[in-house]
Design a protein around this motif. Structure first.
Motif, mmCIF file in Angstrom:
data_model
loop_
_atom_site.group_PDB
_atom_site.id
_atom_site.type_symbol
_atom_site.label_atom_id
_atom_site.label_comp_id
_atom_site.label_asym_id
_atom_site.label_seq_id
_atom_site.Cartn_x
_atom_site.Cartn_y
_atom_site.Cartn_z
ATOM 1 N N LEU A 50 0.773 -1.263 0.194
ATOM 2 C CA LEU A 50 -0.122 0.019 -0.029
ATOM 3 C C LEU A 50 0.874 1.280 0.012
ATOM 4 N N VAL A 51 0.400 2.137 -1.009
ATOM 5 C CA VAL A 51 1.205 3.373 -0.786
ATOM 6 C C VAL A 51 1.005 4.261 0.488
ATOM 7 N N GLU A 52 1.942 4.955 0.933
ATOM 8 C CA GLU A 52 2.157 5.405 2.369
ATOM 9 C C GLU A 52 0.726 6.303 2.706
ATOM 10 N N GLU A 53 0.291 6.837 1.629
ATOM 11 C CA GLU A 53 -0.934 7.734 1.760
ATOM 12 C C GLU A 53 -2.213 6.978 2.077
ATOM 13 N N GLN A 54 -2.272 5.669 1.964
ATOM 14 C CA GLN A 54 -3.302 4.784 2.105
ATOM 15 C C GLN A 54 -3.439 4.240 3.639
ATOM 16 N N LEU A 55 -2.005 4.019 4.118
ATOM 17 C CA LEU A 55 -1.933 3.272 5.206
ATOM 18 C C LEU A 55 -2.832 3.862 6.583
ATOM 19 N N PRO A 56 -3.033 5.305 6.429
ATOM 20 C CA PRO A 56 -4.074 5.667 7.817
ATOM 21 C C PRO A 56 -5.313 5.086 7.605
ATOM 22 N N ALA A 57 -5.898 5.074 6.437
ATOM 23 C CA ALA A 57 -7.192 4.727 6.098
ATOM 24 C C ALA A 57 -7.210 3.110 6.365
#
Length: 474
Positions: A50-57
């Motif tokens: 997963l790209v880093e931007e999607q990890l919080p979601a």
């Protein structure tokens, strides 16, 4: 461990129970949840992560919070990808789609376990990798990992972990092992480091054990969420001053503070599957239940007492007492090297059968190989009109019994007690025993000479063995 001989048999839970356990493991449950969450807008990098931007979601989807939330989410995604719960739809755009394996999680128990085994392989690979802090420290100026500076050999690390898990499996399934109980981490580490013939470990060896414990502490923390083990980590207070505390003899402190690990029923299933794939013979209690009596008696020859009993009970449950007894007796015959142990296993099996089997035992009273055990069975049940055994039959049965015990236990304390008792109860035993026409007579007498603590009696046994071997040669 060597793959030249079978491991002790393991008692596995049913596939339905194991599948339920697999679905409830934190890591597979998280991976499945992310696989169902992923959609057209989910983006991955070139490696499928997963790209880093999607990890919080992703972390939010899993209900994870705290500093490690993103790392746990990334791990769950990697398991989902490697086990086929999600697939890369388009490498150029970095999009994903639901994988075929996701449907297996609602399929048969075997299908669920297939997915779990794939997840296990991913976690085992991760467990052999240095922790993130070490990897960051090993980055060179170009941003590449300098593996030489890590002092890390991937193949050696994986082999070490496989060896530890193999020893944990062996300790769990062995008759005198831990069973369902936990194993101290120092014992596991020492099993890989301390040579078997070493008396008091040197300081250097103790330091190696301490280092191995620290590695295993990290690895078992990684393996627990996939359901392979239940783990009580090393006490943080000891970790804070590892050099001083871990060098101290473990028996001087509460051993549980040094870490305790237990192989779960699901873990036993998983490790057996991996051992089988690696070429080991890893039997399961119950595999012989639908086989013939000959396969049962030969197959349980290498089993410990409780495993042999459990296997035999399962076999007897599938047979009528009388026909089962006849089949067992027929399979127990033979003058080959395995004959005595087959007859011992047959006798143990028949001890579980009720009076309905009596006709089968009476049918073999005149059989030279089975007549002795038949008389024992009938006498123990108070049966009427049991003919007295001849002197020759008594001696033949004695030799057969000791030969069976030798094959089953080797030079055990129980066998030594049996040997001492025979020599005491039968005056002139050795003068008569060497004449017994049994293939194992000489071997049994030699063993009695080895085992008897009285030098005079031991010498008599050795002389008798020499006479028996001379008679066989003639």
């Amino acid at each position: 461990m060597s793959d030249s001989s079978p491991l002790p048999p393991v008692r596995l839970h049913s596939e339905a129970e194991l599948a339920r356990a697999a679905l409830s493991t934190p890591l597979l449950a998280r991976a499945a949840r992310l696989a169902r969450w992923a959609g057209p807008d989910t983006r991955v990098d070139a490696g499928g992560s997963l790209v880093e931007e999607q990890l919080p979601a992703a972390a939010d989807q899993l209900g994870l919070t705290g500093d490690d939330a993103a790392a746990y989410a990334a791990e769950a995604w990697r398991v989902a990808l490697d086990s086929g719960l999600v697939e890369i739809a388009d490498e150029d755009s970095g999009t994903v789609r639901t994988g075929e394996a996701l449907a297996l999680l609602t399929g048969s128990p075997q299908e669920v376990l297939t997915v779990w085994l794939a997840a296990l392989e991913t976690v085992l690979a991760d467990a052999s990798v240095p922790d993130l802090d070490d990897l960051v420290d090993a980055l060179d100026e170009g941003g590449e990992i300098d593996f030489a500076s890590l002092d890390w050999d991937p193949e050696a690390e994986a082999a070490f972990l496989d060896g530890v898990l193999g020893n944990l499996y062996l300790l769990t399934v062995s008759e005198d092992g831990a069973g369902d109980g936990p194993v101290p981490l120092p014992a596991l580490a020492a099993s890989m480091i301390v040579p078997d013939d070493m008396g008091e470990p040197t300081d250097d060896v103790l330091e190696q054990v301490s280092d191995a414990m620290m590695r295993l502490d990290d690895q078992f923390r990684t393996l627990e969420p996939v359901g392979l083990v239940e783990y009580r980590p090393v006490d943080e207070a000891l970790m804070a001053d590892a050099d001083e505390e871990l060098a101290a003899p473990v028996e001087e402190a509460d051993v549980s503070r040094y870490g305790m690990v237990r192989l779960t029923p699901l873990g036993a299933y998983g490790l057996r599957a991996r051992l089988m794939e690696a070429g080991f013979e890893a039997p399961v209690v119950g595999e012989l239940a639908d086989k013939g009596a000959d396969v049962l008696l030969d197959g349980t020859a290498a089993f410990g007492p409780s495993a042999a009993l459990a296997e035999t009970e399962l076999w007897l449950n599938r047979h009528e007492p009388l026909s089962g007894a006849r089949e067992l007796l027929a399979a127990a015959r033979g003058t080959d090297a395995g004959g005595p142990l087959r007859r011992l296993r047959c006798q143990q099996a028949l001890s579980l059968v009720g009076g309905e089997a009596e006709p089968a035992l009476r049918e073999v009273l005149d059989d030279p190989e089975l007549g002795g055990l038949a008389r024992v069975w009938l006498s123990e049940r108070g049966a009427a009109e049991v003919p007295a055994p001849s002197q020759d039959l008594v001696f033949w049965l004695t030799i057969d019994t000791v030969a069976a015990q030798l094959a089953a236990e080797g030079n055990s304390e129980e066998l030594q007690a049996l040997v001492e008792g025979l020599a005491e109860q039968h005056s002139g035993f050795f003068a008569a025993a060497w004449r017994v026409e049994h293939p194992a007579t000489a071997d049994v007498l030699e063993a009695m000479g080895r085992l008897h603590p009285d030098k005079k009696v031991a010498k008599e046994a050795r002389k008798a063995a020499f006479k028996a071997r001379s008679q066989q040669g003639g």
